[in-house]
Design an enzyme around this catalytic site. Structure first.
Site, PDB file in Angstrom:
ATOM      1  N   LYS A   1     126.324  19.859  15.619  1.00  0.00           N
ATOM      2  CA  LYS A   1     126.318  18.724  14.591  1.00  0.00           C
ATOM      3  C   LYS A   1     127.602  19.007  13.580  1.00  0.00           C
ATOM      4  CE  LYS A   1     121.417  19.521  13.942  1.00  0.00           C
ATOM      5  NZ  LYS A   1     120.232  20.150  13.361  1.00  0.00           N
ATOM      6  N   GLY A   2     128.233  20.317  13.641  1.00  0.00           N
ATOM      7  CA  GLY A   2     129.227  20.395  12.709  1.00  0.00           C
ATOM      8  C   GLY A   2     130.446  19.410  12.754  1.00  0.00           C
TER       9      GLY A   2
ATOM     10  N   PHE B   1     134.324  32.593   6.553  1.00  0.00           N
ATOM     11  CA  PHE B   1     133.158  31.699   6.905  1.00  0.00           C
ATOM     12  C   PHE B   1     133.246  30.210   6.180  1.00  0.00           C
ATOM     13  CE2 PHE B   1     129.215  29.840   7.513  1.00  0.00           C
ATOM     14  CZ  PHE B   1     128.889  29.768   8.626  1.00  0.00           C
ATOM     15  N   VAL B   2     133.686  29.243   6.705  1.00  0.00           N
ATOM     16  CA  VAL B   2     133.773  28.132   5.955  1.00  0.00           C
ATOM     17  C   VAL B   2     132.717  27.067   5.939  1.00  0.00           C
ATOM     18  CG1 VAL B   2     136.351  28.220   5.839  1.00  0.00           C
ATOM     19  CG2 VAL B   2     135.286  27.262   7.906  1.00  0.00           C
TER      20      VAL B   2
ATOM     21  N   ASP C   1     128.025  23.687   8.041  1.00  0.00           N
ATOM     22  CA  ASP C   1     127.029  24.194   7.502  1.00  0.00           C
ATOM     23  C   ASP C   1     126.777  25.708   7.427  1.00  0.00           C
ATOM     24  OD1 ASP C   1     126.061  24.876  10.086  1.00  0.00           O
ATOM     25  OD2 ASP C   1     124.207  25.048   9.394  1.00  0.00           O
TER      26      ASP C   1
ATOM     27  N   GLU D   1     135.681  18.950  18.031  1.00  0.00           N
ATOM     28  CA  GLU D   1     134.775  20.431  17.816  1.00  0.00           C
ATOM     29  C   GLU D   1     135.340  20.556  16.143  1.00  0.00           C
ATOM     30  OE1 GLU D   1     132.519  21.879  17.456  1.00  0.00           O
ATOM     31  OE2 GLU D   1     132.283  23.448  19.096  1.00  0.00           O
ATOM     32  N   ASP D   2     134.411  21.049  15.516  1.00  0.00           N
ATOM     33  CA  ASP D   2     134.751  21.569  14.086  1.00  0.00           C
ATOM     34  C   ASP D   2     135.640  22.499  14.091  1.00  0.00           C
ATOM     35  OD1 ASP D   2     132.808  22.936  15.256  1.00  0.00           O
ATOM     36  OD2 ASP D   2     131.399  22.718  13.151  1.00  0.00           O
TER      37      ASP D   2
ATOM     38  N   ARG E   1     126.913  20.712   4.386  1.00  0.00           N
ATOM     39  CA  ARG E   1     127.444  19.684   5.484  1.00  0.00           C
ATOM     40  C   ARG E   1     128.286  18.327   4.611  1.00  0.00           C
ATOM     41  NH1 ARG E   1     126.270  20.988  10.632  1.00  0.00           N
ATOM     42  NH2 ARG E   1     124.153  21.569  10.818  1.00  0.00           N
TER      43      ARG E   1
ATOM     44  N   LYS F   1     140.201  29.755  14.135  1.00  0.00           N
ATOM     45  CA  LYS F   1     140.065  30.841  13.523  1.00  0.00           C
ATOM     46  C   LYS F   1     140.629  31.968  14.747  1.00  0.00           C
ATOM     47  CE  LYS F   1     136.013  31.087  11.221  1.00  0.00           C
ATOM     48  NZ  LYS F   1     134.581  31.833  10.996  1.00  0.00           N
TER      49      LYS F   1
ATOM     50  N   ASP G   1     136.185  29.407  17.226  1.00  0.00           N
ATOM     51  CA  ASP G   1     136.100  30.729  16.447  1.00  0.00           C
ATOM     52  C   ASP G   1     136.258  31.900  17.489  1.00  0.00           C
ATOM     53  OD1 ASP G   1     135.324  32.602  14.767  1.00  0.00           O
ATOM     54  OD2 ASP G   1     133.173  32.464  14.548  1.00  0.00           O
TER      55      ASP G   1
HETATM   56  P1  5GP Z   1     132.504  30.059  18.733  1.00  0.00           P
HETATM   57  O1  5GP Z   1     131.801  29.734  19.951  1.00  0.00           O
HETATM   58  O2  5GP Z   1     133.983  29.519  19.037  1.00  0.00           O
HETATM   59  O3  5GP Z   1     132.526  31.367  18.310  1.00  0.00           O
HETATM   60  O4  5GP Z   1     132.039  29.051  17.688  1.00  0.00           O
HETATM   61  C1  5GP Z   1     131.960  27.976  17.623  1.00  0.00           C
HETATM   62  C2  5GP Z   1     130.701  27.169  16.616  1.00  0.00           C
HETATM   63  O5  5GP Z   1     130.473  28.307  15.757  1.00  0.00           O
HETATM   64  C3  5GP Z   1     131.379  26.420  15.830  1.00  0.00           C
HETATM   65  O6  5GP Z   1     131.061  24.888  16.408  1.00  0.00           O
HETATM   66  C4  5GP Z   1     130.570  26.167  14.569  1.00  0.00           C
HETATM   67  O7  5GP Z   1     129.429  25.515  14.889  1.00  0.00           O
HETATM   68  C5  5GP Z   1     130.180  27.675  14.606  1.00  0.00           C
HETATM   69  N1  5GP Z   1     131.086  28.394  13.432  1.00  0.00           N
HETATM   70  C6  5GP Z   1     132.010  29.199  13.931  1.00  0.00           C
HETATM   71  N2  5GP Z   1     132.712  29.645  12.681  1.00  0.00           N
HETATM   72  C7  5GP Z   1     132.227  28.833  11.649  1.00  0.00           C
HETATM   73  C8  5GP Z   1     132.586  29.139  10.289  1.00  0.00           C
HETATM   74  O8  5GP Z   1     133.464  29.714   9.703  1.00  0.00           O
HETATM   75  N3  5GP Z   1     131.542  28.086   9.379  1.00  0.00           N
HETATM   76  C9  5GP Z   1     130.596  27.468  10.139  1.00  0.00           C
HETATM   77  N4  5GP Z   1     130.017  26.800   9.244  1.00  0.00           N
HETATM   78  N5  5GP Z   1     130.307  27.400  11.359  1.00  0.00           N
HETATM   79  C10 5GP Z   1     131.190  28.048  12.028  1.00  0.00           C
END
Ligand code: 5GP
Length: 175
Positions: free
Chosen positions: A42-43, A150-151, A157, A97-98, A163, A129, A101
């Site tokens: 949803k991000g 952590f943003v 969210d 994608e938002d 959000r 990141k 990470d």
């Molecule tokens: P990944 O699989 O790359 O570790 O993470 C992707 C998902 O984790 C993102 O789509 C997001 O929903 C969540 N996420 C990763 N880092 C952050 C952050 O700093 N803040 C928030 N709110 N969500 C994050």
């Protein structure tokens, strides 16, 4: 524990980057069919809606639900909670994608969507990141490269809250 949000990226900074990314996507668009813009729920919803309005090319929208996060820590396990509802075979697609990470979610999405044989599949993320990277994923369009914070806000969210913030902030916990 009390939590508060420190301002990090302003509404204005975000708007400038989203317009730039929209222009870059438009410059790369060469298809004769509408681009399929895939919103990762949803991000990404706020970013997606703003980006869509900066594209000015024919576009179809599709939504994909994934869950990979609980609280501020990735569980590492990615699962599909909502599927596209359209055939992307032979289409030009962009995953929106938002944040990338660890890269685990994007790597899963790329593998899953590639198996459906799109003509092209590109990745657009508002935030990256790099410090937390576990798998390398190709990123065609990136808004901001950020430090390991952590943003929240602008669609992102913490336990479904924040959000609605119009900017992006860093979530901090205090006693
Ligand atoms: P990944 O699989 O790359 O570790 O993470 C992707 C998902 O984790 C993102 O789509 C997001 O929903 C969540 N996420 C990763 N880092 C952050 C952050 O700093 N803040 C928030 N709110 N969500 C994050």
């Amino acid at each position: 524990m009390a939590e508060h949000v420190d301002p990090y990226l302003s509404t204005e900074q975000i708007a400038v980057e989203v317009a730039r990314m929209g222009g870059e996507i438009r410059d790369r668009f060469d298809g004769d069919q509408p681009l399929v813009l895939i919103c990762v729920l949803k991000g990404s919803i706020v970013f997606f809606a703003d980006l869509l309005r900066q594209l000015h090319v024919p576009t179809h929208v599709a939504f994909l639900g994934v869950a990979s996060y609980e609280g501020t820590h990735s569980t590492g396990a990615v699962r599909l909670t909502h599927d596209l509802g359209m055939d992307i075979g032979g289409r030009d697609c962009i995953i929106v994608e938002d944040i990338v990470d660890t890269g685990l979610t994007m790597s899963y999405l790329l593998e899953n969507l590639k198996s459906r044989r799109p003509r092209t599949l590109r990745v657009c993320t508002l935030l990256h990141k790099p410090e937390r990277e576990q798998v390398k994923v190709p990123m065609d369009f990136v808004g901001f490269t950020i430090d390991d914070h952590f943003v929240v806000g602008y669609g992102l969210d913490y336990e479904q809250r924040y959000r609605d913030l119009d900017h992006i902030g860093v979530l901090r916990f205090t006693d």
